[in-house]
Enzyme design. Structure first.
Site, PDB file in Angstrom:
ATOM      1  CB  CYS A   1      56.978  43.489  58.572  1.00  0.00           C
ATOM      2  SG  CYS A   1      57.706  42.292  57.472  1.00  0.00           S
TER       3      CYS A   1
ATOM      4  CD1 TRP B   1      62.955  42.152  56.228  1.00  0.00           C
ATOM      5  CD2 TRP B   1      63.780  44.092  55.513  1.00  0.00           C
ATOM      6  NE1 TRP B   1      64.291  41.991  56.003  1.00  0.00           N
ATOM      7  CE2 TRP B   1      64.821  43.157  55.563  1.00  0.00           C
ATOM      8  CE3 TRP B   1      64.066  45.396  55.086  1.00  0.00           C
ATOM      9  CZ2 TRP B   1      66.129  43.475  55.218  1.00  0.00           C
ATOM     10  CZ3 TRP B   1      65.368  45.708  54.747  1.00  0.00           C
ATOM     11  CH2 TRP B   1      66.370  44.750  54.809  1.00  0.00           C
TER      12      TRP B   1
ATOM     13  CG  ASN C   1      55.287  41.997  61.569  1.00  0.00           C
ATOM     14  OD1 ASN C   1      54.867  42.414  60.500  1.00  0.00           O
ATOM     15  ND2 ASN C   1      55.589  42.770  62.585  1.00  0.00           N
ATOM     16  N   GLY C   2      56.671  37.884  60.286  1.00  0.00           N
ATOM     17  CA  GLY C   2      57.223  36.556  60.565  1.00  0.00           C
ATOM     18  C   GLY C   2      57.213  35.698  59.311  1.00  0.00           C
TER      19      GLY C   2
ATOM     20  CD  GLU D   1      82.525  41.367  62.742  1.00  0.00           C
ATOM     21  OE1 GLU D   1      83.214  41.532  61.726  1.00  0.00           O
ATOM     22  OE2 GLU D   1      81.472  42.003  62.944  1.00  0.00           O
TER      23      GLU D   1
ATOM     24  CE  LYS E   1      80.865  45.435  63.923  1.00  0.00           C
ATOM     25  NZ  LYS E   1      80.742  44.495  62.840  1.00  0.00           N
TER      26      LYS E   1
HETATM   27  C1  AGP Z   1      80.110  45.858  59.148  1.00  0.00           C
HETATM   28  O1  AGP Z   1      80.023  46.292  60.457  1.00  0.00           O
HETATM   29  C2  AGP Z   1      80.366  46.901  58.180  1.00  0.00           C
HETATM   30  N1  AGP Z   1      79.505  47.986  58.262  1.00  0.00           N
HETATM   31  C3  AGP Z   1      80.826  46.471  56.793  1.00  0.00           C
HETATM   32  O2  AGP Z   1      82.062  45.866  56.946  1.00  0.00           O
HETATM   33  C4  AGP Z   1      79.903  45.538  55.973  1.00  0.00           C
HETATM   34  O3  AGP Z   1      79.874  44.273  56.559  1.00  0.00           O
HETATM   35  C5  AGP Z   1      80.425  45.454  54.531  1.00  0.00           C
HETATM   36  O4  AGP Z   1      80.395  46.729  53.943  1.00  0.00           O
HETATM   37  C6  AGP Z   1      79.640  44.483  53.679  1.00  0.00           C
HETATM   38  O5  AGP Z   1      78.310  44.874  53.591  1.00  0.00           O
HETATM   39  P1  AGP Z   1      77.208  43.874  53.047  1.00  0.00           P
HETATM   40  O6  AGP Z   1      77.111  42.754  54.021  1.00  0.00           O
HETATM   41  O7  AGP Z   1      75.958  44.689  52.954  1.00  0.00           O
HETATM   42  O8  AGP Z   1      77.693  43.401  51.709  1.00  0.00           O
END
Ligand code: AGP
Length: 624
Positions: free
Chosen positions: A2, A76, A102-103, A498, A502
């Site tokens: 937040c 948030w 915050n926290g 992953e 990325k």
């Molecule tokens: C991650 O880098 C992506 N932008 C995408 O794969 C994301 O993880 C996926 O759309 C799921 O989103 P969510 O975690 O909000 O459900």
């Protein structure tokens, strides 16, 4: 997470607070509010569920006169849905004290119980509200009733009550309070959550980050954990929580406001990569020990009996969150709990095979991903119980799940998920530990060492983050490559996926993640001389086989970058290495993913891509 603003000085208090909140909007929030003390020493409080623009309009419609002190907040949600009642600032029973925070206050349930017993009336579902009531209680014990304290004693009494309140709260916090009876002093304190004081002329500021007041002053003092500030118009005094006065250095900030929003980082993605140690701490805080005990029942309603009653776990999610699911599957299976993981959009027919004996774990940063929500509905229709792991309080997923485990990572702005993934991993390890201990698959000594391994992660993550420059150099060497391969095995195979995701997302180049053993069944054909191949190979049972797979790739010309630790480095023969601290293999996904995130970031940077807003992608995918 937040955002906090605070001000004391001239008579443009509301304008300054609202402008500060606007400058904190980039952090993401769901509600906001301000509180000021007016010329007649009355509290003026305005809050909205929604944007700062709406708050601005509300305040403009009923302007306040003569306010010279105030605090503001963008929230948030972490405890309680996003709503006006849950928005900060929060007041005590008499609406004299007001707090922004915050926290997370870890022991808020316990404190709330005591305060309810003492007759306090709560108006929100937040953990923060206990601060206002606890402070009210401390003032009472100092015999502060109307007219009972001489006006010149109000400041020391307020200060002492604040200090005593701090001694009772546990958790992470940056907070600030003002008191209508003492309108010449704002108090602020920090423990594990950033807070900074801005020094002006005849006016002073506080904020959770400097961007809130950079327009007014660049002279700042950063509070450390366990420090507090008494902020007045003509100066600021600093103290430890024990009340010892301390002197602090003032720094002059050179950033412009855009740089300040990103904490000096070039992109939100890089900032968020660097927030991952904190993300793990926030996700684990107060929830780990004792494993298998009562913690999850108290927080999310999942009892040890319930954990024993499920015959298996079914993970579902999309994208990065699905990769977290794959780690979860290996982890649960490692403990002998049957588990499977599916991409939410491919799950539909399997949903019909579930029963109330399956715990479905749905993972979603946003909690709004249409594919995941659809799969959750199908699973529930088959009688399965659903546990949501999400970063977004009040999201649709949280409303549809039976149990909700929040990751508490704070908003993630970069479209490419990094710290949210780390929070998801931490939540999965937490859940797996409790599950295994509840089912007596993890006995006492092993449970202790499991928890110790997990608690070590933030420190090890920090160590890896310190290597950013070296990792960047490796990445820059591949800036013009058009294809990348990522390979690994077992619990790190999802990390290979992953790493590839990325780089695809932010560099727009072709990348594949593969189980290392599967390469020779086809994909090895695509390797050409000089093709970058990132091999995730920490020490562990997959190491010997990984070494063989790396040799096979090298023999076909691949340029291998190996993600290793000091021991596996001796076994894997690569042309370049990124060396991580040694850790138990089971926990390595939380470490091995970091160099891959940094690698992807620096390839994209060298390619001058729009890193925080990659083409064709949305942060939240709400269509199927
Ligand atoms: C991650 O880098 C992506 N932008 C995408 O794969 C994301 O993880 C996926 O759309 C799921 O989103 P969510 O975690 O909000 O459900």
């Amino acid at each position: 997470m937040c955002g906090i603003t605070g001000y004391i000085g001239g008579n443009k208090t509301t304008d300054i607070l609202i402008d500060g909140l606007k400058r904190l909007e980039y952090r993401g929030y769901d509600s906001c509010g301000i509180a000021v003390i007016d010329a007649r020493n009355s509290l003026y409080l305005r809050r909205v569920s929604g944007r700062v623009g709406a708050l601005d309009k509300l305040v403009a419609a009923e302007p306040v006169k003569g306010a010279r002190i105030g605090i503001g907040h963008t929230r948030w949600a972490t405890h309680g849905v996003p709503s006006e009642d849950n928005a900060h600032p929060h007041t005590d029973c008499a609406s004299q004290l007001v707090v922004v925070h915050n926290g997370i206050i870890e022991n808020y349930l316990e404190l709330k119980e005591q305060l309810l017993f003492a007759g306090h009336k709560f108006k929100s579902e937040t953990d923060t509200e206990v601060i206002a009531h606890l402070l009210e209680e401390k003032l009472k014990t100092l015999h502060v009733q109307e007219k009972a304290v001489r006006s010149d004693m109000l400041e020391p009494v307020f200060f002492e009550a604040f200090r005593r309140m701090l001694a009772d709260i546990k958790g992470s916090f940056a907070l600030s309070v003002i008191w209508a009876r003492c309108p010449h002093m704002l108090l602020a304190a920090r423990m594990y959550s950033p807070l900074v004081v801005g020094l002006g002329k005849g006016e002073n500021f506080i904020a959770s980050d400097v961007s809130a007041f950079l327009k007014h002053t660049k002279r700042v003092v950063f509070l450390n954990d366990g420090e507090m500030a008494a902020v007045k118009e003509d100066g600021v005094d600093f103290y430890t929580f024990q009340g010892k006065k301390i002197s602090k250095d003032c720094v002059t900030i050179q950033w412009d406001s855009t740089m300040a929003e990103k904490g000096g980082y070039k992109h939100f993605m890089l900032k968020e990569i660097h927030e991952q140690a904190e993300a793990v701490e926030n996700t684990l805080r107060g929830r780990l020990l004792p494993l298998g005990g009562d913690i999850l029942r108290r927080e999310i309603g999942l009892s040890a009996d319930a954990m024993r009653s499920f015959s298996g776990v079914q993970f579902i999610a999309c994208g990065t969150a699905y990769h977290a699911c794959l780690v979860g599957r290996v982890l649960f299976e490692n403990f002998g709990v049957p588990a499977s993981a599916d991409i939410a959009s491919e799950f539909t027919d399997r949903a019909g095979l579930l029963s109330d004996k399956t715990l479905v774990v749905a993972i979603s940063q946003s909690g709004e991903t249409a594919d995941t929500l659809f799969a959750v509905r199908e699973a529930r229709a088959s009688g399965a119980k659903v546990l949501a792991i999400t970063n977004t309080v009040g999201s649709t997923l949280t409303r549809e799940a039976d149990y909700v485990l929040h990751t508490h990572c704070g908003p993630e702005i970069g479209v490419a998920s990094t710290k949210a993934f780390m929070g998801q991993l931490a939540a999965i390890y937490l859940l797996a530990g409790h599950f295994a201990a509840a089912r007596r698959l993890l006995l006492e000594t092993d449970a202790r060492s499991y928890a110790e391994n997990l608690l070590k992660m933030p420190r090890l993550i920090e160590e890896i983050l310190e290597q950013e420059k070296e990792i960047a150099k490796v990445a820059q060497g591949f800036a013009s490559s058009e294809h990348f391969l990522f390979i690994s095995r077992h619990i790190n195979y999802p990390i290979a996926l992953e790493g590839a995701l990325k780089i695809k997302e932010i560099s727009y180049v072709h990348a594949e993640g593969y189980p290392a053993g599967e390469m020779k069944h086809g994909p090895i054909a695509i390797i050409y001389a000089g093709m970058p191949l990132l091999a995730v190979a920490p020490s562990g049972r997959a190491l010997e086989l990984m070494a063989g797979n790396v040799e096979e790739a090298k023999a076909r010309g691949a340029e291998v970058v190996a993600i290793v630790d000091s021991a596996s480095k001796k076994v894997i023969k690569a042309s370049r290495y990124i060396t991580l601290p040694l850790a138990d293999e089971l926990f390595t996904p939380m470490l091995t993913v970091i160099p891959l995130q940094i690698f992807a970031y620096h390839v994209a940077l060298a390619k001058k891509c729009d890193i925080d807003k990659p083409r064709n992608l949305a942060k939240s995918v709400t269509v199927r």
